[in-house]
Write a protein that holds these residues in place. Structure first.
Motif, PDB file in Angstrom:
ATOM      1  N   LEU A  71       0.681  -1.112   0.070  1.00  0.00           N
ATOM      2  CA  LEU A  71       0.032  -0.128  -0.048  1.00  0.00           C
ATOM      3  C   LEU A  71       0.874   1.402  -0.047  1.00  0.00           C
ATOM      4  O   LEU A  71       0.271   2.309  -0.129  1.00  0.00           O
ATOM      5  N   GLN A  83      -4.494   3.139  -8.904  1.00  0.00           N
ATOM      6  CA  GLN A  83      -5.791   3.273  -8.541  1.00  0.00           C
ATOM      7  C   GLN A  83      -6.224   4.716  -9.176  1.00  0.00           C
ATOM      8  O   GLN A  83      -5.612   5.565  -9.145  1.00  0.00           O
ATOM      9  N   GLY A 137     -10.479  -0.423  -2.691  1.00  0.00           N
ATOM     10  CA  GLY A 137      -9.184  -0.303  -2.460  1.00  0.00           C
ATOM     11  C   GLY A 137      -8.499  -1.276  -3.048  1.00  0.00           C
ATOM     12  O   GLY A 137      -8.833  -2.452  -3.470  1.00  0.00           O
ATOM     13  N   ASN A 157      -3.707   4.307   2.685  1.00  0.00           N
ATOM     14  CA  ASN A 157      -3.989   4.145   1.386  1.00  0.00           C
ATOM     15  C   ASN A 157      -4.860   2.826   0.978  1.00  0.00           C
ATOM     16  O   ASN A 157      -4.810   2.539  -0.209  1.00  0.00           O
ATOM     17  N   LYS A 158      -5.714   2.481   1.925  1.00  0.00           N
ATOM     18  CA  LYS A 158      -6.450   1.161   1.561  1.00  0.00           C
ATOM     19  C   LYS A 158      -7.633   1.300   0.724  1.00  0.00           C
ATOM     20  O   LYS A 158      -8.011   0.365   0.145  1.00  0.00           O
ATOM     21  N   GLY A 159      -7.840   2.611   0.656  1.00  0.00           N
ATOM     22  CA  GLY A 159      -9.195   2.792  -0.208  1.00  0.00           C
ATOM     23  C   GLY A 159     -10.555   2.393   0.280  1.00  0.00           C
ATOM     24  O   GLY A 159     -10.471   2.167   1.245  1.00  0.00           O
TER      25      GLY A 159
END
Length: 263
Positions: A115, A124, A140, A231-233
Motif C-alpha cells: 500500500l 488506482q 481499495g 492508502n487502503k481505499g
C-alpha cells in the motif's frame, strides 16, 4: 449439541476458514510475498483446503456449517433447529472477523509494502476518474484480499452468479447426507465439500470471485473498513449486499429442491 459447542465450533472453524482462505488471497496479491502472482489456481485450491481445515476442526463439535447459507439450508431441510440458527449465524460472523484480523496480522509487513508502493498507488483511479466511473464505486487495492468483487458490475448477473454457485454448494452438501448428530457433514463429507468448493471456484468463480458464504465476505469487509492501513481505499459497500443475499437465496433454493426431489 450445546450452545457452547455451536459457539466454539463455528467461531473456531470459520476463523480458520477465513485465515487460510484470505491468507492465500494475500499471498497471491501482496508485494514482498513469496507467492505473489501465484494465480487463480492457487487461490481456488487454497480456499478448498481452507474449507477442509475448518470443517475437520469444527465437524465433531458443531457440525461445521461455517456458512450462513449452509445453516439456512440445513434448517429448511430439517437437520438444524431454527432456534439454533441465530447462534450459528452470530458465531460464523464473529469467526470470519477474527480470521480476517489474523490475515492482516500475518501479512502486516506485506500490506504496508503493497500500500506504499508507487506502482500500486499509481494504478488506482483518482477522484476525477471515479466520478466518471459511476458504475464502479471505489474498491481499495487490497480489498480483494478480504472480500469479493465483480469483474463486470451488473447487479442481476452478479446476484445470479452468487445464487447459482451457492446452490451448487448447498445441494452438494445436502445430498451427501448428515453426520451422526444430524447436524452437519462427517469426515468424508468435509473432504468432498472442499473439492466442490474448488470446483465452484474454477467453474463459477470468474464473474464475482465466488463468495458463496455471506460471512466470508461481510466479516472481512468490516475488518477492511476498520483496520488502520495506509492508502487502503474504499470497502465497496454498495456491492456488499450481493454476496450476502445471493448465497442466502441460493442456499434456501437448494434446500427447497432437496426437500421436494431428494428427501
Amino acid at each position: 449439541m450445546s450452545s457452547s459447542d455451536i459457539f466454539i465450533g463455528e467461531t473456531t472453524g470459520t476463523a480458520l476458514l477465513i485465515l487460510l482462505g484470505g491468507g492465500v488471497c494475500a499471498a497471491a496479491t501482496l508485494k514482498r510475498s513469496k507467492a505473489q502472482n501465484a494465480g487463480w489456481l492457487a487461490i481456488t485450491f487454497g480456499w478448498g483446503f481452507a474449507v477442509l481445515t475448518g470443517a475437520y476442526v469444527a465437524g465433531g463439535v458443531s457440525g461445521a456449517h461455517l456458512n450462513p447459507a449452509v445453516t439456512i439450508g440445513l434448517a429448511i431441510e430439517g437437520g438444524t433447529k431454527w432456534s439454533d440458527v441465530p447462534l450459528y449465524l452470530g458465531s460464523e460472523l464473529l469467526g470470519a472477523i477474527i480470521g480476517a484480523v489474523l490475515v492482516w496480522l500475518a501479512y502486516y509487513g506485506q500490506f504496508q509494502a503493497h500500500l506504499t508502493d508507487p506502482e500500486v498507488l499509481a494504478a488506482q483511479p483518482g477522484q476525477e476518474a471515479m466520478v466518471d466511473q459511476k458504475a464502479a464505486p471505489a474498491a481499495g487495492p487490497v480489498l480483494g484480499v478480504f472480500s469479493t468483487g465483480p469483474e463486470v458490475r451488473n447487479v442481476v448477473q452478479n446476484l445470479m452468479t452468487e445464487i447459482i454457485a451457492t446452490f451448487v454448494l448447498v445441494i452438494a452438501i445436502l445430498t451427501q447426507g448428515l453426520n451422526d448428530s444430524g447436524n452437519g457433514l462427517g469426515t468424508l463429507g468435509a473432504l468432498i465439500t472442499s473439492l466442490v468448493v474448488v470446483g465452484i471456484g474454477l467453474s463459477l468463480g470468474g464473474p464475482t470471485g465466488y463468495a458463496i458464504n455471506p460471512v466470508r465476505d461481510l466479516g472481512p469487509r468490516i475488518v477492511h473498513a476498520l483496520i488502520p492501513l495506509p492508502n487502503k481505499g474504499g470497502s465497496d459497500w454498495s456491492y456488499a449486499w450481493i454476496p450476502v443475499v445471493g448465497p442466502l437465496v441460493g442456499g434456501a433454493l437448494a434446500a427447497g429442491l432437496y426437500n421436494v426431489a431428494f428427501a
